[in-house]
Design an enzyme around this catalytic site. Structure first.
Site, PDB file in Angstrom:
ATOM      1  NE  ARG A  46      -1.464  -1.760   3.614  1.00 17.86           N
ATOM      2  CZ  ARG A  46      -1.702  -1.957   4.903  1.00 17.86           C
ATOM      3  NH1 ARG A  46      -2.931  -1.818   5.358  1.00 17.86           N
ATOM      4  NH2 ARG A  46      -0.727  -2.298   5.734  1.00 17.86           N
ATOM      5  CG  HIS A  98       3.578   1.799   6.130  1.00 16.10           C
ATOM      6  ND1 HIS A  98       2.452   1.079   6.443  1.00 16.10           N
ATOM      7  CD2 HIS A  98       4.560   0.892   5.953  1.00 16.10           C
ATOM      8  CE1 HIS A  98       2.745  -0.216   6.433  1.00 16.10           C
ATOM      9  NE2 HIS A  98       4.023  -0.349   6.146  1.00 16.10           N
TER      10      HIS A  98
END
Ligand SMILES: [Zn+2]
Length: 206
Positions: A46, A98
């Site tokens: 992602r 992230h």
């Protein structure tokens, strides 16, 4: 449609559209690369480096691994780093973690059923131990993961800054800058957490 067939079809469409938009683009890229950035990111599907920064082919030299770790005895990471710094002469290295990183979450516990992953995460557990007082005081594992994501990105940049390869580049006067970023899966936004730049020449001489 089978995934790989779809990917090939999508590639044909992309190549055709790219050629129409920039007729010289492929010829220019095939002549060589001169990226200004080395991106060290997580392997998470992602967080595609070029997509989230609106970058183009040729903009980034890329290394990705679980939890965006800089490990000095990792030949894959070190060879990418050496080529980026000494041959491509990038001016910026971005370590991008992230939020919601599965690697960071896994580092909070042992994962004996995944021995390769587990061994890899030892390096991240060192970051945890270094900050355990702050992390253990947080209310739950979700909060610990989010904070460790931030601390990890900064720690990896500090590891980079301590490597002889980077210090040599700075000693040679290279304006190489190191950046720790965190990408938020919920918003699509990047957060700049920390930067390290070489000391000015006047400071080095003093
Ligand atoms: Zn991750």
């Amino acid at each position: 449609m089978e995934v790989v067939k779809r990917l090939i079809l999508e590639n044909r469409a992309w190549a055709s559209e790219t050629l129409a938009r920039d007729p010289e683009g492929f010829a220019r890229l095939s002549a060589g690369q001169a990226p200004a950035v080395l991106w060290i990111g997580c392997s998470d599907s992602r967080v595609p480096a070029e997509l989230i920064t609106n970058a183009e082919p040729g903009d980034f030299f890329v290394h990705r691994n679980i939890a965006n770790l800089v490990v000095e005895h990792d030949p894959s990471l070190m060879s990418v780093l050496q080529y980026a710094v000494e041959v491509l002469k990038v001016d910026n290295i971005i370590v991008c973690g992230h939020r919601g990183c599965g690697g960071v979450r896994a580092a909070l516990a042992r994962v004996p059923d995944l021995p390769h992953v587990d061994a890899r995460l030892d390096s991240l557990r060192q970051v945890y131990r270094h900050h355990c007082r702050e992390l253990d005081a947080l209310p739950d594992d979700d909060a610990r993961v989010e904070r460790l994501v931030e601390l990890n990105a900064v720690a990896q940049v500090e590891r980079l800054a301590a490597l002889p390869l980077i210090r040599q580049a700075w000693d040679n006067g290279r304006p190489l800058q190191l950046h720790a970023w965190v990408y938020d899966l919920h918003t699509g936004l990047l957060d700049q957490r920390h930067s390290i730049a070489p000391a000015p020449a006047s400071a080095l001489a003093a």
